[in-house]
Design an enzyme around this catalytic site. Sequence first.
Site, PDB file in Angstrom:
ATOM      1  N   ASN A   1    -106.613  54.108  23.667  1.00  0.00           N
ATOM      2  CA  ASN A   1    -107.457  55.220  23.180  1.00  0.00           C
ATOM      3  C   ASN A   1    -106.859  55.871  21.936  1.00  0.00           C
ATOM      4  O   ASN A   1    -107.563  56.141  20.960  1.00  0.00           O
ATOM      5  CB  ASN A   1    -107.611  56.276  24.273  1.00  0.00           C
ATOM      6  CG  ASN A   1    -108.748  55.950  25.229  1.00  0.00           C
ATOM      7  OD1 ASN A   1    -109.648  55.180  24.880  1.00  0.00           O
ATOM      8  ND2 ASN A   1    -108.709  56.513  26.430  1.00  0.00           N
TER       9      ASN A   1
ATOM     10  N   GLU B   1    -108.900  55.362  34.226  1.00  0.00           N
ATOM     11  CA  GLU B   1    -108.674  53.927  34.042  1.00  0.00           C
ATOM     12  C   GLU B   1    -108.223  53.286  35.355  1.00  0.00           C
ATOM     13  O   GLU B   1    -107.571  52.257  35.364  1.00  0.00           O
ATOM     14  CB  GLU B   1    -107.668  53.685  32.909  1.00  0.00           C
ATOM     15  CG  GLU B   1    -106.259  54.144  33.180  1.00  0.00           C
ATOM     16  CD  GLU B   1    -105.946  55.546  32.658  1.00  0.00           C
ATOM     17  OE1 GLU B   1    -106.870  56.390  32.605  1.00  0.00           O
ATOM     18  OE2 GLU B   1    -104.781  55.799  32.310  1.00  0.00           O
TER      19      GLU B   1
ATOM     20  N   HIS C   1    -111.623  56.148  21.327  1.00  0.00           N
ATOM     21  CA  HIS C   1    -112.215  56.108  22.662  1.00  0.00           C
ATOM     22  C   HIS C   1    -113.336  55.082  22.776  1.00  0.00           C
ATOM     23  O   HIS C   1    -113.595  54.565  23.854  1.00  0.00           O
ATOM     24  CB  HIS C   1    -112.718  57.503  23.056  1.00  0.00           C
ATOM     25  CG  HIS C   1    -111.597  58.440  23.388  1.00  0.00           C
ATOM     26  ND1 HIS C   1    -111.082  58.582  24.643  1.00  0.00           N
ATOM     27  CD2 HIS C   1    -110.845  59.248  22.586  1.00  0.00           C
ATOM     28  CE1 HIS C   1    -110.084  59.440  24.633  1.00  0.00           C
ATOM     29  NE2 HIS C   1    -109.917  59.873  23.377  1.00  0.00           N
TER      30      HIS C   1
END
Lengths: 124, 321
Positions: free
Chosen positions: B185, B220, B190
């Site tokens: 990220n 995640e 993102h």
Amino acid sequence: MRPLDDCSTTPVLNLSKLLELVENDRELLAELVGIFKEQFPLLLRSLQDAVASEDMRGIEVTGHTLKGMLSNLCATRAALTVEQIERMGREQQQSGLKDALSALEGEGVGLLSELDAYMAESLR
Amino acid sequence: MKILIAEDEAMSRRLLQKTLEREGYEVIAVENGRLAVEQLCRPDCPRLALLDWVMPELDGPGVCREVRKRPELPYVHIVLLTSKGSKQDIVAGLESGAADYLVKPWDPEELKARLRVGQRILQLEDRLVEARETMRFKATHDSLTSLFNRGVIVDLLARELTRTCRENGSATVLLGDVDHFKNVNDTYGHGVGDEVLREIARRLLGSARSYDFVGRYGGEEFLIVLNNCDSAYSFARAEEIRNAIANIPMQTTIGPLQITMSLGVLSTLDWPHSPVEEILRDVDAALYLAKAAGRNCCKIAKPQVLSGVLTEVIRDEVPRR
């Protein structure tokens, strides 16, 4: 006791209404007439048996089926007569039943001959 | 569109059939109420039905009652067709579950128009069902990955624990966490992170069997419930899933990325009668062990050693996932 309605002025067959119902499909009409000629005598016999044995429920049920069939064929007069027979069965009314049945038998003969004449004419 | 005609009188049946076939309907014609119920209770039943009132075996209102007793069936728009035209008859017919009522002798144009009304109602019903299903999906699935969301996957796990307990069966619980996902990220943005999560979801689903459950547990983190999978196969299945993530780089808009996943593995056989909270806590502890062991590996949760090892690992401050 309710008197038998006079249906003598009602037409045997409302041909224009019948043609409207089949949407002018002569082939379908011939098929329906064929079914009618096969089924009507059987149902009439069943009604005659029910009247002879005073089976009022049988009179009502067979009368109802015949009424549906005759209505769909736009056989107005016979449909009115059989409607009275159905009502007599439902109301357990014996008097006038045999007269109504005789009237229906006569109307059936007239109807069959009128249908035959129409079909013969339409085949020309 | 399919339509059922139930009419005992042969001439009426044929006339109705032909009239409706001309209108483009696919007609199924039967001669009594019992056969009508059979047709209307099939999974691919006609959604429109035209029923005579007086029929052998079971009358039209009886058919309506039978069909309405089965709410699991799709809605069928039922029109009663009869010469019974009194107000009481109409009320009785509609109360039995009919949607409409047509008195014999019927007019073909009126009949067709009423059936078109029925079709409009069915279309509306279909739209409502579709909207409800969309809402149901949104309420139960993660919007990014389309996997089950946290609430649902935990419920499914709880249900599976109850089932395995009842049936003396076993299941394997896997908790996977994408390694160094924060770096993805932070480095690529993102959007790329989302692409990675979607691809992971796709690979997890591809590795699971149709009767396994896969859900997004957190950012995640992914929770996988392998039904009827005992401890002998737990580790091998977890390794297959880990390899499915690690072996092929993920194609993203910025190019291929090498992504790995660490997994905690727990076989319910080792946790008999444990509540879902305990199972989740201990599989999470096993995941910590996998992270501590260098990531991109699977660690099996062992009840007898887990608490001691975990205490040590936590004391040594496991790097943040």
